[in-house]
Enzyme design. Structure first.
Site, PDB file in Angstrom:
ATOM      1  N   LYS A 170      72.046  50.272  78.468  1.00  0.00           N
ATOM      2  CA  LYS A 170      70.721  50.173  79.093  1.00  0.00           C
ATOM      3  C   LYS A 170      70.978  50.068  80.598  1.00  0.00           C
ATOM      4  CE  LYS A 170      67.907  47.945  80.970  1.00  0.00           C
ATOM      5  NZ  LYS A 170      67.366  48.218  82.349  1.00  0.00           N
ATOM      6  N   GLU A 245      79.133  39.725  84.703  1.00  0.00           N
ATOM      7  CA  GLU A 245      79.521  39.934  86.102  1.00  0.00           C
ATOM      8  C   GLU A 245      78.281  39.642  86.926  1.00  0.00           C
ATOM      9  OE1 GLU A 245      82.386  40.718  87.422  1.00  0.00           O
ATOM     10  OE2 GLU A 245      83.457  41.029  85.548  1.00  0.00           O
ATOM     11  N   CYS A 279      78.090  42.978  95.124  1.00  0.00           N
ATOM     12  CA  CYS A 279      78.204  41.595  94.647  1.00  0.00           C
ATOM     13  C   CYS A 279      79.418  40.901  95.247  1.00  0.00           C
ATOM     14  CB  CYS A 279      78.229  41.547  93.130  1.00  0.00           C
ATOM     15  SG  CYS A 279      79.376  42.704  92.397  1.00  0.00           S
ATOM     16  N   GLU A 371      72.722  34.485  97.401  1.00  0.00           N
ATOM     17  CA  GLU A 371      73.085  35.899  97.509  1.00  0.00           C
ATOM     18  C   GLU A 371      71.882  36.667  98.057  1.00  0.00           C
ATOM     19  OE1 GLU A 371      73.722  38.147  93.805  1.00  0.00           O
ATOM     20  OE2 GLU A 371      75.527  38.910  94.764  1.00  0.00           O
TER      21      GLU A 371
HETATM   22  P1  NAP Z   1      68.748  42.146  87.283  1.00  0.00           P
HETATM   23  O1  NAP Z   1      67.300  42.002  86.993  1.00  0.00           O
HETATM   24  O2  NAP Z   1      69.678  41.088  86.848  1.00  0.00           O
HETATM   25  O3  NAP Z   1      69.187  43.560  86.672  1.00  0.00           O
HETATM   26  C1  NAP Z   1      70.411  43.880  86.050  1.00  0.00           C
HETATM   27  C2  NAP Z   1      70.157  44.605  84.735  1.00  0.00           C
HETATM   28  O4  NAP Z   1      69.578  43.707  83.777  1.00  0.00           O
HETATM   29  C3  NAP Z   1      69.166  45.753  84.847  1.00  0.00           C
HETATM   30  O5  NAP Z   1      69.527  46.784  83.964  1.00  0.00           O
HETATM   31  C4  NAP Z   1      67.881  45.087  84.425  1.00  0.00           C
HETATM   32  O6  NAP Z   1      66.854  45.966  84.053  1.00  0.00           O
HETATM   33  C5  NAP Z   1      68.360  44.230  83.285  1.00  0.00           C
HETATM   34  N1  NAP Z   1      67.466  43.130  82.918  1.00  0.00           N
HETATM   35  C6  NAP Z   1      66.493  42.544  83.667  1.00  0.00           C
HETATM   36  N2  NAP Z   1      65.872  41.576  82.963  1.00  0.00           N
HETATM   37  C7  NAP Z   1      66.454  41.546  81.741  1.00  0.00           C
HETATM   38  C8  NAP Z   1      66.263  40.766  80.568  1.00  0.00           C
HETATM   39  N3  NAP Z   1      65.338  39.807  80.500  1.00  0.00           N
HETATM   40  N4  NAP Z   1      67.044  41.000  79.497  1.00  0.00           N
HETATM   41  C9  NAP Z   1      67.988  41.954  79.537  1.00  0.00           C
HETATM   42  N5  NAP Z   1      68.221  42.731  80.610  1.00  0.00           N
HETATM   43  C10 NAP Z   1      67.469  42.532  81.707  1.00  0.00           C
HETATM   44  O7  NAP Z   1      68.957  42.384  88.806  1.00  0.00           O
HETATM   45  P2  NAP Z   1      67.914  43.084  89.799  1.00  0.00           P
HETATM   46  O8  NAP Z   1      66.524  42.661  89.523  1.00  0.00           O
HETATM   47  O9  NAP Z   1      68.166  44.517  89.779  1.00  0.00           O
HETATM   48  O10 NAP Z   1      68.398  42.455  91.175  1.00  0.00           O
HETATM   49  C11 NAP Z   1      68.071  41.113  91.515  1.00  0.00           C
HETATM   50  C12 NAP Z   1      69.233  40.415  92.208  1.00  0.00           C
HETATM   51  O11 NAP Z   1      70.357  40.356  91.348  1.00  0.00           O
HETATM   52  C13 NAP Z   1      69.781  41.106  93.441  1.00  0.00           C
HETATM   53  O12 NAP Z   1      69.042  40.875  94.573  1.00  0.00           O
HETATM   54  C14 NAP Z   1      71.166  40.556  93.507  1.00  0.00           C
HETATM   55  O13 NAP Z   1      71.190  39.304  94.113  1.00  0.00           O
HETATM   56  C15 NAP Z   1      71.552  40.424  92.069  1.00  0.00           C
HETATM   57  N6  NAP Z   1      72.369  41.573  91.619  1.00  0.00           N
HETATM   58  C16 NAP Z   1      73.702  41.392  91.457  1.00  0.00           C
HETATM   59  C17 NAP Z   1      74.474  42.446  91.051  1.00  0.00           C
HETATM   60  C18 NAP Z   1      75.940  42.318  90.858  1.00  0.00           C
HETATM   61  O14 NAP Z   1      76.635  43.314  90.834  1.00  0.00           O
HETATM   62  N7  NAP Z   1      76.462  41.134  90.675  1.00  0.00           N
HETATM   63  C19 NAP Z   1      73.912  43.693  90.818  1.00  0.00           C
HETATM   64  C20 NAP Z   1      72.535  43.847  90.976  1.00  0.00           C
HETATM   65  C21 NAP Z   1      71.783  42.769  91.364  1.00  0.00           C
HETATM   66  P3  NAP Z   1      65.847  46.481  85.209  1.00  0.00           P
HETATM   67  O15 NAP Z   1      66.608  47.444  85.997  1.00  0.00           O
HETATM   68  O16 NAP Z   1      64.712  47.077  84.476  1.00  0.00           O
HETATM   69  O17 NAP Z   1      65.440  45.257  85.999  1.00  0.00           O
END
Ligand code: NAP
Ligand code: MG
Length: 464
Positions: A170, A245, A279, A371
């Site tokens: 996903k 991660e 990250c 972050e």
């Molecule tokens: P996120 O919501 O954690 O998204 C990561 C993945 O998880 C996406 O595929 C997302 O889908 C999915 N997801 C979201 N809610 C979920 C749930 N309840 N159950 C299962 N999967 C779920 O991150 P984001 O909203 O894209 O970014 C928010 C913040 O996260 C960023 O500003 C950053 O600080 C952090 N981040 C960290 C990394 C890293 O590499 N460590 C990468 C991205 C973001 P959707 O795409 O539909 O939301």
């Protein structure tokens, strides 16, 4: 590439169960560039069933044959490198050169390491009167973010394939076209039907259904700590393995004897590349008080040079989040030396944020703890090595970091005291085979190389 109006399940593109769609937006100009289906729990269930049905066959496939399929996948990624770079640039907004070198280049290198490892790994070993078999953990539910859209997919799928696992992916809603392109590559590489499956969709719908599905044996997640915590709780209740991660707030520690100009310039480039959406970015620069002002000037000049070359952040919500952090930095008393919450002046469309540097940041400030995931660098002052160490280790995260010193042994001694999973000494280059992953709240488990492969294996001991 042309967007597929379906899910890649059991070796074919098939229509989604529902009619919802995700519009894909180019963050550099805010234009809609395509749409993909938004899958639901029914699509996830179909995909997990396909993965489960394919598991016994793929697990029993000789490692040399699994290695050959991963090598073929690597070759398709090489052949389609330009298309990958263009697709990532279109949906993530990163400058094309960066997409070519990093977004397309790194996954090719990682796939290559797993083609080699699958062929050479000891899936069977002798321990006294036992033979220990390293067997695949089963069906993997992989959930990935948008910031390195292909790398994060390959860092999960390649070791899972090498281990003999089958997969349901996903990907992030912001970057589904890169994921569809990857599914095409898997198909072209001759990976058998059902071994790899793709369900595009929203996190709280498709992502959550995948994390909760009883047919998934391991959930491998990359993304925010907030979602990671939920996924771990769900998996824990089901006694299911997780790999996480998560975020980071890494320190770039410049010790007094270091080459200051090099350390600052490389440090600024590390934070600004990919618009700060990394990250493992070294978002806190730690400088000795005697060289502090010199470092601030160098950093401001280096960041200002990025002004017209930086890409946008991924979407409007991220831009607002990053702006909010910059405003908070000012409100809490940090000194804004370049940048700010507004876009560079020549950008009237797109989700741009100016490369931003803060000085006089103290360890307790929000911008030194949380972050930001945007092009924002905080420069902190330390008085001696113990002080520097306390600041470096003083967050809930521990993903990466850097140490610069005149003497390598001095840098190593400092790095060994850091609570973090990776440290680059004096600007060393990225190693795609070295274990990557976090101490503390930066995650659970490791990706890449042989350590990344081990995450997808479990042992069975036979005594003789
Ligand atoms: P996120 O919501 O954690 O998204 C990561 C993945 O998880 C996406 O595929 C997302 O889908 C999915 N997801 C979201 N809610 C979920 C749930 N309840 N159950 C299962 N999967 C779920 O991150 P984001 O909203 O894209 O970014 C928010 C913040 O996260 C960023 O500003 C950053 O600080 C952090 N981040 C960290 C990394 C890293 O590499 N460590 C990468 C991205 C973001 P959707 O795409 O539909 O939301
Ligand atoms: Mg999200």
């Amino acid at each position: 590439m042309k967007a597929h109006d379906g899910m890649y399940i059991d070796g074919a593109w098939r229509p989604a169960a529902g009619r919802d769609v995700i519009e894909v937006v180019n963050p550099a100009d805010e234009q809609v560039i395509g749409q993909v289906p938004a899958g639901d729990a029914t699509d996830v269930d179909t995909a997990v069933r396909a993965a489960r049905a394919a598991l016994a066959g793929w697990a029993a496939t000789p490692p040399a044959e699994r290695a050959a399929r991963i090598a073929a996948l690597r070759d398709v990624l090489v052949a389609r490198r330009d298309e990958i770079a263009e697709t990532v640039t279109a949906e993530l907004g990163s400058p094309l050169k960066f997409s070519e070198a990093v977004h397309a280049g790194v996954p090719i290198a990682v796939a290559g390491t797993y083609a080699t490892l699958a062929a050479s790994y000891a899936f069977e070993e002798k321990v006294g009167n036992s033979t220990v078999f390293h067997e695949p953990i089963g069906v993997v539910g992989a959930i990935t973010p948008w910031n390195y859209p292909l790398h994060q997919i390959v860092a999960k799928v390649a070791p899972a394939l090498a281990a003999g696992c089958t997969i349901v992916l996903k990907p992030a809603e912001d970057t589904p076209l890169t994921a569809q392109l990857f599914a095409e590559a898997v198909h072209e590489a001759g990976v058998p039907a059902g071994v790899f499956n793709l369900v595009t969709g929203l996190g709280p719908v498709a992502g959550q259904a995948l994390a909760e599905h009883p047919g998934v044996d391991l959930v491998s997640f990359t993304g925010s700590t907030a979602v990671g915590r939920r996924i771990a709780a769900t998996a824990g209740a089901a006694v299911k393995k997780v790999a996480l991660e998560l975020g980071g707030k890494s320190a770039n520690v410049i010790l007094p004897g270091a080459d200051l100009a090099k350390a600052v310039n490389v440090g600024v480039a590390n934070v600004m590349s990919n618009s700060g959406q990394t990250c493992s970015a070294w978002t806190r620069m730690l400088v000795h008080s005697e060289r502090y002002e010199e470092a601030v000037e160098l950093a401001a000049a280096a960041a200002a040079k990025y002004g017209d070359r930086i890409g946008p952040v991924v979407n409007a919500a991220q831009r607002e989040r990053v702006r909010g952090y910059i405003e908070k930095g000012v409100a809490e008393g940090a000194r804004l030396v370049t940048g700010g919450p507004e876009a560079p002046c020549d950008r009237d469309r797109g989700y741009f944020v100016s490369p931003t540097v803060f000085a006089d940041v103290t360890p307790g400030m929000t911008i030194a703890q949380e972050e930001i995931f945007g092009p924002v660098l905080s420069i902190l002052r330390y008085e001696d090595e113990d002080d520097a160490l306390e600041i470096a280790n003083g967050t809930v995260y521990g993903l990466a970091g850097a140490v610069w010193a005149g003497d390598e042994a001095e840098a190593v001694a400092f790095a060994r005291r850091m609570e973090t999973g990776q440290v680059d000494i004096n600007g060393a280059r990225f190693n795609p085979a070295a274990p990557f992953g976090g101490y503390k709240q930066s995650g659970v488990g490791r990706e890449l190389g042989v350590h990344g492969l081990a995450e997808y294996l479990q042992t069975k001991s036979l005594q003789f």
